[in-house]
Structures are given as C-alpha cells and as structure tokens.
Write a protein that holds these residues in place. Sequence first.
Motif, PDB file in Angstrom:
ATOM      1  N   GLU A  35     -24.987 -69.566   8.123  1.00  0.00           N
ATOM      2  CA  GLU A  35     -23.959 -70.335   6.970  1.00  0.00           C
ATOM      3  C   GLU A  35     -25.758 -71.145   6.432  1.00  0.00           C
ATOM      4  OE1 GLU A  35     -21.332 -73.625   9.043  1.00  0.00           O
ATOM      5  OE2 GLU A  35     -23.745 -74.677  10.441  1.00  0.00           O
ATOM      6  N   VAL A  36     -24.717 -71.041   4.588  1.00  0.00           N
ATOM      7  CA  VAL A  36     -25.919 -71.571   3.687  1.00  0.00           C
ATOM      8  C   VAL A  36     -25.228 -72.583   3.229  1.00  0.00           C
ATOM      9  CG1 VAL A  36     -24.925 -69.614   2.617  1.00  0.00           C
ATOM     10  CG2 VAL A  36     -27.608 -70.625   2.594  1.00  0.00           C
ATOM     11  N   VAL A  37     -25.864 -73.127   2.511  1.00  0.00           N
ATOM     12  CA  VAL A  37     -25.343 -74.426   1.452  1.00  0.00           C
ATOM     13  C   VAL A  37     -26.708 -73.801   0.219  1.00  0.00           C
ATOM     14  CG1 VAL A  37     -25.625 -77.022  -0.136  1.00  0.00           C
ATOM     15  CG2 VAL A  37     -24.831 -76.641   1.910  1.00  0.00           C
ATOM     16  N   VAL A  38     -26.182 -73.198  -1.143  1.00  0.00           N
ATOM     17  CA  VAL A  38     -26.873 -72.718  -1.980  1.00  0.00           C
ATOM     18  C   VAL A  38     -26.954 -74.391  -3.061  1.00  0.00           C
ATOM     19  CG1 VAL A  38     -26.489 -71.081  -4.205  1.00  0.00           C
ATOM     20  CG2 VAL A  38     -25.625 -70.857  -1.875  1.00  0.00           C
ATOM     21  N   ILE A  39     -27.644 -74.371  -3.597  1.00  0.00           N
ATOM     22  CA  ILE A  39     -28.531 -75.703  -3.976  1.00  0.00           C
ATOM     23  C   ILE A  39     -28.889 -74.754  -6.129  1.00  0.00           C
ATOM     24  CG2 ILE A  39     -29.899 -77.585  -5.385  1.00  0.00           C
ATOM     25  CD1 ILE A  39     -30.052 -77.638  -2.373  1.00  0.00           C
ATOM     26  N   ASP A  40     -28.225 -75.232  -6.323  1.00  0.00           N
ATOM     27  CA  ASP A  40     -28.225 -74.446  -8.083  1.00  0.00           C
ATOM     28  C   ASP A  40     -28.192 -73.376  -8.177  1.00  0.00           C
ATOM     29  OD1 ASP A  40     -29.226 -77.705  -9.251  1.00  0.00           O
ATOM     30  OD2 ASP A  40     -30.632 -77.225  -9.377  1.00  0.00           O
ATOM     31  N   ALA A  41     -27.023 -72.736  -8.808  1.00  0.00           N
ATOM     32  CA  ALA A  41     -26.635 -71.311  -9.027  1.00  0.00           C
ATOM     33  C   ALA A  41     -26.305 -70.854 -10.633  1.00  0.00           C
ATOM     34  CB  ALA A  41     -24.903 -71.409  -8.162  1.00  0.00           C
ATOM     35  N   ALA A  42     -27.694 -70.704 -10.261  1.00  0.00           N
ATOM     36  CA  ALA A  42     -28.290 -69.951 -11.532  1.00  0.00           C
ATOM     37  C   ALA A  42     -28.310 -68.947 -12.045  1.00  0.00           C
ATOM     38  CB  ALA A  42     -29.084 -70.034 -12.518  1.00  0.00           C
ATOM     39  N   ARG A  58     -21.520 -72.868   2.900  1.00  0.00           N
ATOM     40  CA  ARG A  58     -20.246 -74.268   2.932  1.00  0.00           C
ATOM     41  C   ARG A  58     -20.173 -74.406   1.958  1.00  0.00           C
ATOM     42  NH1 ARG A  58     -17.665 -73.016   6.995  1.00  0.00           N
ATOM     43  NH2 ARG A  58     -18.715 -72.557   9.214  1.00  0.00           N
ATOM     44  N   ALA A  59     -21.209 -75.100   0.616  1.00  0.00           N
ATOM     45  CA  ALA A  59     -20.872 -75.976  -0.804  1.00  0.00           C
ATOM     46  C   ALA A  59     -21.880 -74.639  -1.500  1.00  0.00           C
ATOM     47  CB  ALA A  59     -21.196 -77.431   0.289  1.00  0.00           C
ATOM     48  N   ILE A  60     -21.617 -75.270  -3.149  1.00  0.00           N
ATOM     49  CA  ILE A  60     -22.501 -75.215  -3.645  1.00  0.00           C
ATOM     50  C   ILE A  60     -22.772 -76.140  -4.697  1.00  0.00           C
ATOM     51  CG2 ILE A  60     -22.826 -73.532  -6.307  1.00  0.00           C
ATOM     52  CD1 ILE A  60     -20.685 -72.007  -5.135  1.00  0.00           C
ATOM     53  N   ILE A  61     -24.039 -76.324  -4.365  1.00  0.00           N
ATOM     54  CA  ILE A  61     -24.583 -78.195  -5.348  1.00  0.00           C
ATOM     55  C   ILE A  61     -25.139 -77.638  -6.355  1.00  0.00           C
ATOM     56  CG2 ILE A  61     -25.587 -79.732  -4.588  1.00  0.00           C
ATOM     57  CD1 ILE A  61     -26.076 -79.649  -1.400  1.00  0.00           C
ATOM     58  N   CYS A  62     -24.754 -78.729  -6.998  1.00  0.00           N
ATOM     59  CA  CYS A  62     -25.669 -78.858  -8.407  1.00  0.00           C
ATOM     60  C   CYS A  62     -26.648 -80.411  -8.992  1.00  0.00           C
ATOM     61  CB  CYS A  62     -24.455 -78.456  -9.199  1.00  0.00           C
ATOM     62  SG  CYS A  62     -23.383 -76.797  -9.515  1.00  0.00           S
ATOM     63  N   THR A  63     -28.086 -79.800  -9.294  1.00  0.00           N
ATOM     64  CA  THR A  63     -28.661 -80.873  -9.404  1.00  0.00           C
ATOM     65  C   THR A  63     -28.117 -81.701 -10.232  1.00  0.00           C
ATOM     66  OG1 THR A  63     -30.385 -79.572 -10.310  1.00  0.00           O
ATOM     67  CG2 THR A  63     -31.013 -79.876  -7.882  1.00  0.00           C
ATOM     68  N   HIS A  64     -27.676 -80.917 -11.732  1.00  0.00           N
ATOM     69  CA  HIS A  64     -27.569 -81.749 -12.717  1.00  0.00           C
ATOM     70  C   HIS A  64     -26.755 -80.211 -13.642  1.00  0.00           C
ATOM     71  CE1 HIS A  64     -31.449 -79.426 -13.639  1.00  0.00           C
ATOM     72  NE2 HIS A  64     -31.230 -79.469 -14.953  1.00  0.00           N
ATOM     73  N   ALA A  65     -25.940 -80.666 -14.571  1.00  0.00           N
ATOM     74  CA  ALA A  65     -24.985 -79.669 -14.543  1.00  0.00           C
ATOM     75  C   ALA A  65     -25.508 -79.442 -16.406  1.00  0.00           C
ATOM     76  CB  ALA A  65     -23.768 -80.247 -15.640  1.00  0.00           C
ATOM     77  N   HIS A  66     -26.873 -79.268 -16.860  1.00  0.00           N
ATOM     78  CA  HIS A  66     -27.165 -78.435 -17.799  1.00  0.00           C
ATOM     79  C   HIS A  66     -26.903 -76.823 -17.710  1.00  0.00           C
ATOM     80  CE1 HIS A  66     -31.048 -81.198 -18.770  1.00  0.00           C
ATOM     81  NE2 HIS A  66     -29.519 -81.830 -19.890  1.00  0.00           N
ATOM     82  N   ASP A  67     -26.426 -76.291 -18.588  1.00  0.00           N
ATOM     83  CA  ASP A  67     -25.915 -74.536 -18.132  1.00  0.00           C
ATOM     84  C   ASP A  67     -26.954 -73.273 -17.481  1.00  0.00           C
ATOM     85  OD1 ASP A  67     -27.660 -74.369 -20.151  1.00  0.00           O
ATOM     86  OD2 ASP A  67     -26.258 -73.242 -21.455  1.00  0.00           O
ATOM     87  N   ASP A  68     -28.108 -73.897 -17.500  1.00  0.00           N
ATOM     88  CA  ASP A  68     -29.243 -72.963 -16.500  1.00  0.00           C
ATOM     89  C   ASP A  68     -28.732 -73.233 -15.013  1.00  0.00           C
ATOM     90  OD1 ASP A  68     -30.783 -75.198 -17.346  1.00  0.00           O
ATOM     91  OD2 ASP A  68     -32.807 -74.251 -17.054  1.00  0.00           O
ATOM     92  N   HIS A  69     -28.120 -73.995 -14.874  1.00  0.00           N
ATOM     93  CA  HIS A  69     -27.965 -74.306 -13.671  1.00  0.00           C
ATOM     94  C   HIS A  69     -27.001 -74.543 -12.523  1.00  0.00           C
ATOM     95  CE1 HIS A  69     -32.268 -76.759 -12.013  1.00  0.00           C
ATOM     96  NE2 HIS A  69     -32.542 -76.534 -14.169  1.00  0.00           N
ATOM     97  N   ILE A  70     -25.915 -74.049 -13.863  1.00  0.00           N
ATOM     98  CA  ILE A  70     -24.564 -73.820 -13.461  1.00  0.00           C
ATOM     99  C   ILE A  70     -24.000 -73.062 -14.298  1.00  0.00           C
ATOM    100  CG2 ILE A  70     -24.326 -76.943 -13.371  1.00  0.00           C
ATOM    101  CD1 ILE A  70     -22.776 -76.721 -16.017  1.00  0.00           C
TER     102      ILE A  70
END
Length: 208
Positions: A35-42, A58-70
Amino acid sequence: MSARVDHVVTSGTFSLDGGTWEVDNNVWLVGDDHEVVVIDAAHDPDEILAAVGDRVVRAIICTHAHDDHINAAADLATATDALVHLHPADDPLWRVLYPDADYEPLHDGQQFEVGGVFLEVLHTPGHAPGAVCVYAPQLDAIFTGDTLFQGGPGATGRSFSDFPTIIDSISERLLALPVNTKVFTGHGDSTTIGAEAPHLDEWIARGH
C-alpha cells in the motif's frame, strides 16, 4: 520497518496570474510493497501509476492546490479509487482547475497510516493559504511541497502567497523538527532540517 519512500519526477507546466512556466515536479510515494500514499499527483498519472505498480493507493495528498501539484490528481483518483485530500483554505486555487470536482478536507494534525508508519499533516500557509507539509517521524522525513526547498522558502510573489506567513510556518513548524529530518521537496533536490535551519535570518533579510 518495511515502509519506504519512492520518488518520480514528472514534467509539465504551472500557470497562475496570467503566466505559464515549464516545471519538473517531485511526486512522492510513501508505503510498502502492499500500500502507498501519493503526495502531489503532478502532470502524468500514467507515470505515477507505473511507480505505484500493484499496490493499493490509500490516499492522494496535495500539499497545496497550485495546478502543477494537482493536475494529475483527479485522473489518479479515478484510476485507483483513492480519495484526494486538500486543505480547504486552498479551495479557490483548486476550483480554477477543478470547478466541479470534490476533495476530502485536510486539517492540521490529521494522521494517515500506511505501511506501518504514520503521516501527520502540518498546516504551513504562506506559499498558498492551504499549504501543508506531511511529516513521517518514523522515517525521519517531511514532505514540504513548495513551503521549504534546499536553499530557502518557496516563492511568495504571486496571488494567495505571503512572505511573513511562510517564514512563520517554517520557523515554528518545520525548523522545530529534529535536525536529521530529511526534507523531500516539491521541486529540485532534497535537503535536511539541519542544513536549512541556520539560514533563517538570511532568508528574512532577503525577503524573497
């Protein structure tokens, strides 16, 4: 401990305030063989999926919502049945790219468990109002998005950003961590808290 940090670099663009720039983004995967959590699906969901392999997301976590990070988050969520998590203070930025898509709201102190380790959400506004860092104390690691880089804080010259706020976030939340904590950033090379902490006064003097 079987948990580990995997890493892919994806390439695309970042757009805000009428400008567009070519960027390379770090995408971090925290977990084990199952299992894995993905941080910043860019940028590139297929490349991220290749790094995930047959593991459960298990989760996709965004450190913030600038378009290159989401900009790969929605496609990755569809492909994996995982939920996207974002601090609600970044909702205005999220809605620029995803006017109709929902996310799960993050809050300061929230924890995720993956591969036998805990990930703690630290709200660190400044680069964006809803910017967060993801702390994995059992791995001696923190994932800082664009809040802290090798060499200083993230940019604060665009909309929704504020320099004094990011300095407060870094000094109060990040530099208080153990000096051996590895800093895995949103762009560029990794660093450590111990390498960056001595330069806080220089960053404040530069005011960048």
